[in-house]
Scaffold this motif. Sequence first.
Motif, PDB file in Angstrom:
ATOM      1  N   THR A  49      43.691   3.258  -6.063  1.00  0.00           N
ATOM      2  CA  THR A  49      44.374   3.762  -4.883  1.00  0.00           C
ATOM      3  C   THR A  49      45.883   3.637  -5.053  1.00  0.00           C
ATOM      4  O   THR A  49      46.352   2.947  -5.952  1.00  0.00           O
ATOM      5  CB  THR A  49      43.855   3.027  -3.610  1.00  0.00           C
ATOM      6  OG1 THR A  49      44.368   3.676  -2.456  1.00  0.00           O
ATOM      7  CG2 THR A  49      44.253   1.565  -3.590  1.00  0.00           C
ATOM      8  N   GLY A  50      46.626   4.301  -4.201  1.00  0.00           N
ATOM      9  CA  GLY A  50      48.081   4.293  -4.307  1.00  0.00           C
ATOM     10  C   GLY A  50      48.650   5.552  -3.687  1.00  0.00           C
ATOM     11  O   GLY A  50      47.896   6.458  -3.321  1.00  0.00           O
ATOM     12  N   SER A  51      49.964   5.612  -3.589  1.00  0.00           N
ATOM     13  CA  SER A  51      50.585   6.717  -2.866  1.00  0.00           C
ATOM     14  C   SER A  51      50.462   8.041  -3.633  1.00  0.00           C
ATOM     15  O   SER A  51      50.183   8.043  -4.830  1.00  0.00           O
ATOM     16  CB  SER A  51      52.050   6.390  -2.585  1.00  0.00           C
ATOM     17  OG  SER A  51      52.682   6.083  -3.796  1.00  0.00           O
ATOM     18  N   ALA A  54      51.605   8.842  -7.445  1.00  0.00           N
ATOM     19  CA  ALA A  54      51.863   7.581  -8.151  1.00  0.00           C
ATOM     20  C   ALA A  54      51.301   7.612  -9.569  1.00  0.00           C
ATOM     21  O   ALA A  54      51.732   6.845 -10.428  1.00  0.00           O
ATOM     22  CB  ALA A  54      51.268   6.409  -7.374  1.00  0.00           C
ATOM     23  N   LYS A  56      47.626   8.129 -10.094  1.00  0.00           N
ATOM     24  CA  LYS A  56      46.235   7.648 -10.071  1.00  0.00           C
ATOM     25  C   LYS A  56      45.339   8.449 -11.016  1.00  0.00           C
ATOM     26  O   LYS A  56      44.598   7.877 -11.806  1.00  0.00           O
ATOM     27  CB  LYS A  56      45.655   7.757  -8.643  1.00  0.00           C
ATOM     28  CG  LYS A  56      46.361   6.894  -7.618  1.00  0.00           C
ATOM     29  CD  LYS A  56      45.739   7.024  -6.245  1.00  0.00           C
ATOM     30  CE  LYS A  56      45.942   8.384  -5.597  1.00  0.00           C
ATOM     31  NZ  LYS A  56      47.346   8.758  -5.379  1.00  0.00           N
ATOM     32  N   GLN A 148      49.759   2.919   3.888  1.00  0.00           N
ATOM     33  CA  GLN A 148      49.711   1.470   3.969  1.00  0.00           C
ATOM     34  C   GLN A 148      48.350   0.958   4.426  1.00  0.00           C
ATOM     35  O   GLN A 148      48.033  -0.199   4.287  1.00  0.00           O
ATOM     36  CB  GLN A 148      50.759   1.001   4.993  1.00  0.00           C
ATOM     37  CG  GLN A 148      52.167   1.369   4.594  1.00  0.00           C
ATOM     38  CD  GLN A 148      53.158   0.981   5.657  1.00  0.00           C
ATOM     39  OE1 GLN A 148      53.012   1.352   6.811  1.00  0.00           O
ATOM     40  NE2 GLN A 148      54.172   0.234   5.264  1.00  0.00           N
ATOM     41  N   VAL A 162      45.546  -1.095  -7.368  1.00  0.00           N
ATOM     42  CA  VAL A 162      46.563  -0.454  -6.526  1.00  0.00           C
ATOM     43  C   VAL A 162      47.709  -0.006  -7.433  1.00  0.00           C
ATOM     44  O   VAL A 162      48.308  -0.823  -8.133  1.00  0.00           O
ATOM     45  CB  VAL A 162      47.066  -1.396  -5.416  1.00  0.00           C
ATOM     46  CG1 VAL A 162      48.259  -0.790  -4.688  1.00  0.00           C
ATOM     47  CG2 VAL A 162      45.948  -1.695  -4.412  1.00  0.00           C
ATOM     48  N   VAL A 163      47.965   1.291  -7.424  1.00  0.00           N
ATOM     49  CA  VAL A 163      49.005   1.856  -8.290  1.00  0.00           C
ATOM     50  C   VAL A 163      50.290   2.041  -7.491  1.00  0.00           C
ATOM     51  O   VAL A 163      50.292   2.686  -6.440  1.00  0.00           O
ATOM     52  CB  VAL A 163      48.564   3.224  -8.865  1.00  0.00           C
ATOM     53  CG1 VAL A 163      49.617   3.765  -9.819  1.00  0.00           C
ATOM     54  CG2 VAL A 163      47.216   3.112  -9.562  1.00  0.00           C
ATOM     55  N   LEU A 164      51.361   1.452  -7.983  1.00  0.00           N
ATOM     56  CA  LEU A 164      52.669   1.575  -7.315  1.00  0.00           C
ATOM     57  C   LEU A 164      53.666   2.173  -8.292  1.00  0.00           C
ATOM     58  O   LEU A 164      53.453   2.150  -9.498  1.00  0.00           O
ATOM     59  CB  LEU A 164      53.161   0.192  -6.883  1.00  0.00           C
ATOM     60  CG  LEU A 164      52.251  -0.587  -5.927  1.00  0.00           C
ATOM     61  CD1 LEU A 164      52.664  -2.046  -5.878  1.00  0.00           C
ATOM     62  CD2 LEU A 164      52.292   0.018  -4.534  1.00  0.00           C
ATOM     63  N   ALA A 183      44.525  -5.409  -3.496  1.00  0.00           N
ATOM     64  CA  ALA A 183      44.514  -5.220  -4.945  1.00  0.00           C
ATOM     65  C   ALA A 183      43.870  -6.392  -5.670  1.00  0.00           C
ATOM     66  O   ALA A 183      44.170  -7.547  -5.383  1.00  0.00           O
ATOM     67  CB  ALA A 183      45.935  -5.023  -5.450  1.00  0.00           C
ATOM     68  N   PHE A 186      47.295  -5.063  -9.716  1.00  0.00           N
ATOM     69  CA  PHE A 186      48.417  -4.168  -9.399  1.00  0.00           C
ATOM     70  C   PHE A 186      48.853  -3.461 -10.673  1.00  0.00           C
ATOM     71  O   PHE A 186      48.936  -4.074 -11.734  1.00  0.00           O
ATOM     72  CB  PHE A 186      49.619  -4.955  -8.878  1.00  0.00           C
ATOM     73  CG  PHE A 186      49.498  -5.370  -7.442  1.00  0.00           C
ATOM     74  CD1 PHE A 186      49.710  -4.449  -6.429  1.00  0.00           C
ATOM     75  CD2 PHE A 186      49.189  -6.682  -7.107  1.00  0.00           C
ATOM     76  CE1 PHE A 186      49.606  -4.822  -5.095  1.00  0.00           C
ATOM     77  CE2 PHE A 186      49.076  -7.061  -5.775  1.00  0.00           C
ATOM     78  CZ  PHE A 186      49.285  -6.136  -4.764  1.00  0.00           C
ATOM     79  N   ASN A 189      53.195   1.919 -12.238  1.00  0.00           N
ATOM     80  CA  ASN A 189      53.183   3.078 -13.125  1.00  0.00           C
ATOM     81  C   ASN A 189      54.616   3.611 -13.261  1.00  0.00           C
ATOM     82  O   ASN A 189      55.488   3.268 -12.467  1.00  0.00           O
ATOM     83  CB  ASN A 189      52.248   4.143 -12.563  1.00  0.00           C
ATOM     84  CG  ASN A 189      51.900   5.211 -13.581  1.00  0.00           C
ATOM     85  OD1 ASN A 189      51.905   4.942 -14.787  1.00  0.00           O
ATOM     86  ND2 ASN A 189      51.624   6.399 -13.117  1.00  0.00           N
TER      87      ASN A 189
END
Lengths: 321, 136
Positions: A49-51, A54, A56, A148, A162-164, A183, A186, A189
């Motif tokens: 998951t992630g924005s 990002a 994914k 969020q 969790v991909v940031l 997460a 973490f 990326n």
Amino acid sequence: MERGKKIKAGDIRTASRLIRDIEDSIPEAKATIKHIFPYTGKAQVVGITGSPGAGKSTIVDGLIETSRKKEQTVGVLAVDPTSPFTGGATLGDRIRMQRHSEDIGVFIRSLATRGSLGGLSKAVGDAIHVMDAMGKDIIFVETVGTGQQEVEIIHYAHTVIVVLVPGMGDEIQAIKAGIMEIADIFVINKADRDGAQKLQRELMTMIEMSHIPPGGWKPPVLTIRNSFKPEEFEHDLQILSAKVHEHYDFLISSDLIGDRQKRKRLHELNEAIRFSILEPVMEMLIRTGELDSMVEKLVKKESDPASLAEEIARKYLQGCF
Amino acid sequence: MAKRKIRVMVAKPGLDGHDRGARVLARCFRDAGFEVIYTGCHQTPAMIAASAIQEDVDLVGLSCLSGAHRYLFPQVVSLLKEKGADDITVIGGGIIPQQDFQKLYDAGIKAIFVPGTTLDTIVNWVNSNVKPVERK
């Protein structure tokens, strides 16, 4: 049951159609799921998951590659959003994974959210069962681009990544509740961009401050570089892949897997109750026009939502109240 | 019971990076309420056929502006047939000369849309020719 047998034999066409029937809420699909349920629970499920943007899908693509090198069979469920206006959807995650499309050991299926708000599709639980019963060793579930709050993935995955990416805000973001809490791993990326080190420091500080019970899992903060240097990307992906397996082994050796299994099953039961109780009532309210007249009443302030809900419960759920 | 959704795939076979048309079409299908899988450029017919089956789509829309449509489009149709998925409708679009239409129809391409076609024409064609529930 014919369909169940074909699923167990790994037939992709049958499996994809069954997932479609689940998405379209075709009643017969439930019967097949009941049939294959005893054959589920073997696959390792990894959530990503992630924005939006990002990376994914690109990371999933890399993880497919590392899994295939270990001769694992792979399932991928990639979720993208449904338009709230037209009900249509553009499912574009697969585009990053196309190099695996002809590999018979990889089954990639895109799902649209169809109104679900938790970052997944409500078909995702059963779709995981389908791939699991097909005998896939590892299943990657990619959520929609999340903000969020979309944390539903924890109900389905053994391991959540969790991909940031750098540049998303200051350290206050890192101590907020929600997605930053879920997460197991973490990933920063695009770590060759400015700000990656700072983000890594902030995350590590956050993790140090959080309460991890003795012998508990401390989420690692990994970095992935991928701008035009495939060998660096591959190197970083191998580290991630090793961590994913380390986490799974940790769950098994520490017996935490039982807790996750329970969390997963409880969620499934919740969903099933919703499907069997709430949805038929909602359908009835829509069909009889009661829902419309209730909305009218609310608009005119002749009643309030709580009283109306009690009225519905008295009418349709006799015996419970 | 919810209504069946039409699932379509938009794909670009061969060595052709002109994907504006395919993207416009993907967007237009989305706006028509379909679920659209877009697989990007430089796909082989085998990749397209495999993806179409994995995604259980009702329709594959092929876009080709390089002139290789006479080779690539029929290949997708025959690969789908080989895998027992000949109930998936295949249509094509792009720079396709009039004299090639019949050859493509004969190869199993159900419709061809060339520049100048309105998006409504294509969506209407799909809505009247592709019925998701009636497939085997």
